[in-house]
Design a protein around this motif. Sequence first.
Motif, mmCIF file in Angstrom:
data_model
loop_
_atom_site.group_PDB
_atom_site.id
_atom_site.type_symbol
_atom_site.label_atom_id
_atom_site.label_comp_id
_atom_site.label_asym_id
_atom_site.label_seq_id
_atom_site.Cartn_x
_atom_site.Cartn_y
_atom_site.Cartn_z
ATOM 1 N N ARG B 184 0.830 -1.203 0.000
ATOM 2 C CA ARG B 184 0.000 0.000 0.000
ATOM 3 C C ARG B 184 0.867 1.257 0.000
ATOM 4 O O ARG B 184 0.599 2.216 -0.743
ATOM 5 N N THR B 185 1.886 1.227 0.840
ATOM 6 C CA THR B 185 2.746 2.411 0.948
ATOM 7 C C THR B 185 3.481 2.677 -0.362
ATOM 8 O O THR B 185 3.543 3.815 -0.833
ATOM 9 N N GLU B 186 4.005 1.598 -0.958
ATOM 10 C CA GLU B 186 4.746 1.785 -2.212
ATOM 11 C C GLU B 186 3.834 2.275 -3.330
ATOM 12 O O GLU B 186 4.211 3.141 -4.123
ATOM 13 N N LEU B 187 2.638 1.756 -3.355
ATOM 14 C CA LEU B 187 1.683 2.193 -4.380
ATOM 15 C C LEU B 187 1.344 3.675 -4.189
ATOM 16 O O LEU B 187 1.307 4.443 -5.166
ATOM 17 N N ALA B 188 1.101 4.044 -2.960
ATOM 18 C CA ALA B 188 0.779 5.447 -2.705
ATOM 19 C C ALA B 188 1.944 6.352 -3.064
ATOM 20 O O ALA B 188 1.750 7.454 -3.608
ATOM 21 N N ARG B 189 3.141 5.896 -2.765
ATOM 22 C CA ARG B 189 4.320 6.707 -3.123
ATOM 23 C C ARG B 189 4.432 6.848 -4.633
ATOM 24 O O ARG B 189 4.754 7.930 -5.153
ATOM 25 N N LEU B 190 4.212 5.739 -5.337
ATOM 26 C CA LEU B 190 4.292 5.792 -6.804
ATOM 27 C C LEU B 190 3.313 6.815 -7.373
ATOM 28 O O LEU B 190 3.640 7.567 -8.292
ATOM 29 N N LEU B 191 2.133 6.858 -6.814
ATOM 30 C CA LEU B 191 1.114 7.748 -7.355
ATOM 31 C C LEU B 191 1.230 9.172 -6.802
ATOM 32 O O LEU B 191 1.215 10.144 -7.560
ATOM 33 N N GLN B 192 1.376 9.278 -5.498
ATOM 34 C CA GLN B 192 1.333 10.601 -4.894
ATOM 35 C C GLN B 192 2.603 11.403 -5.107
ATOM 36 O O GLN B 192 2.549 12.607 -5.329
ATOM 37 N N ARG B 193 3.734 10.741 -5.057
ATOM 38 C CA ARG B 193 4.995 11.457 -5.230
ATOM 39 C C ARG B 193 5.026 12.144 -6.590
ATOM 40 O O ARG B 193 5.376 13.310 -6.703
ATOM 41 N N ASN B 194 4.613 11.429 -7.596
ATOM 42 C CA ASN B 194 4.622 12.003 -8.936
ATOM 43 C C ASN B 194 3.548 13.078 -9.086
ATOM 44 O O ASN B 194 3.727 14.045 -9.812
ATOM 45 N N TYR B 195 2.455 12.894 -8.363
ATOM 46 C CA TYR B 195 1.417 13.917 -8.420
ATOM 47 C C TYR B 195 1.920 15.208 -7.794
ATOM 48 O O TYR B 195 1.717 16.306 -8.328
ATOM 49 N N LYS B 196 2.628 15.061 -6.678
ATOM 50 C CA LYS B 196 3.167 16.258 -6.021
ATOM 51 C C LYS B 196 4.231 16.907 -6.885
ATOM 52 O O LYS B 196 4.316 18.131 -6.989
ATOM 53 N N GLN B 197 5.057 16.067 -7.522
ATOM 54 C CA GLN B 197 6.103 16.623 -8.395
ATOM 55 C C GLN B 197 5.483 17.383 -9.563
ATOM 56 O O GLN B 197 6.000 18.408 -9.991
ATOM 57 N N ALA B 198 4.379 16.869 -10.044
ATOM 58 C CA ALA B 198 3.727 17.549 -11.167
ATOM 59 C C ALA B 198 3.195 18.907 -10.740
ATOM 60 O O ALA B 198 3.127 19.842 -11.536
ATOM 61 N N ASN B 199 2.802 19.016 -9.480
ATOM 62 C CA ASN B 199 2.333 20.312 -8.978
ATOM 63 C C ASN B 199 3.506 21.239 -8.691
ATOM 64 O O ASN B 199 3.347 22.394 -8.483
#
Lengths: 253, 199
Positions: B184-199
């Motif tokens: 769960r943590t790795e999946l969230a990192r994969l999705l959220q980290r890139n989302y934050k970077q895009a912002n």
Amino acid sequence: MAGEIHSEMQCNQVEALLAEILDGTLQGETLKGFETHQQSCASCRAMIDEARAGMNWLEALDEAEPPRNLVHNILAQTIGALPSEHAVVKPRGEGWLERLKGRLAPMFAPIATPRFAMSFGMAFFSITMLLGIAGFHFADVRHWDLSSKGIRRSYYEAQVRVMRYYENVRWVYEIESRVRDLRRAGAPDQNAQPQQQQEAPAPNPKNPSKSDNRRPGPQRQNYSRGNGEPVLATFPAVMLAAIPQARQNRRTA
Amino acid sequence: MDDNQAVNALVRRCVSGDAAAWQEIVQQYHRRIYNICYRFSGSADDASDLAQEVFIKMYRTLSTFDTTRASFMTWVTTVTRNLLVDHFRKGKYDRITDSLDAAPGDQEDGLTFAERLEDKGLSPEARVRSQETQKLVHEALRRLSPELREAVILRDLQDMDYKDIAKVLNVPEGTVKSRINRGRTELARLLQRNYKQAN
């Protein structure tokens, strides 16, 4: 994080209880200890938030819809039977054409592939081309007389054509044989005689039954060339004498 | 008669040669098995093939099902998981280790993973509901290691309890929980980290 020690609960304990925390199954003293720890530990809060976010992403995924033919394929590969009517999801009120398609589709499934379609197309094209070269045209079929009398007439006409052609060939053999005999009579060659006898043996008058049983004629002749002179096919004199009689018999028949 | 007893009776009928019982089993479990295969392999075509293989294997080994050891659901999931692992070991369905910043090959819009996450500009709930985001989460799931992927699929997509997952994966329950948390943590990192970077 793991090394941090807090008053109520340690970080590694929170990590071990993370699944229960996210499931909301913590109770009693454990829940109180976790809540106290969470308020004072930012790293554990971040860890819980990340795991919860991942869980929410996954739980929001919809169930994938399996292919419609999956059940059918499974049953065909296991018990080799089509699913029963209640098992197949079919729209109500479908016509006989759809039902027929539904029944025929599994039967032709192995050959209903692009590879077979290509092969069939190539075979059809080749046959059509060969028939065209041979002079056969599908448009002529309607001109055919398919009555019994017409078929019989066509059969005899074809037979006559074949016989005529065959006899023409035999006449060629006869003429060639005569020419060769005349040449031999005009310029006798002692050395060539045995070879000629070996290559084209005449029917044995001492044993006519044996020569009658075997089929004399061009099939048993040796057509290889000898002494630089072409050896032509011969036709036995006995058969030559029998030809007019056979022809007369055939005409009578 | 509860569900387990009903299923066990169905299995007994099937083992005794009742084709209708087998049809019922296929009808009941094909969606579940297909979804496990689909989320694990990441491809609809592969999932269809794998689901058929699972049922063929089940059909051949149905007589070995022991009602005293586990529920039929657990047994079915175990057969599915073992077949998926076998295929994975053969290298047929390898883990995708591309960066999330790399544009996936089957997407020809030229957008990176993060750009597509950010593209909607919706709230997290609305994004999850959207079809595009479903694809993104599905792709992120494929990027997890097989051990973490199978654990989160069984827990979060198939709603199995930890005990049954431990039986299926043949590991202790604590290991199951650890893998689920990491997945769960790795999946969230994969999705959220890139989302934050895009912002």
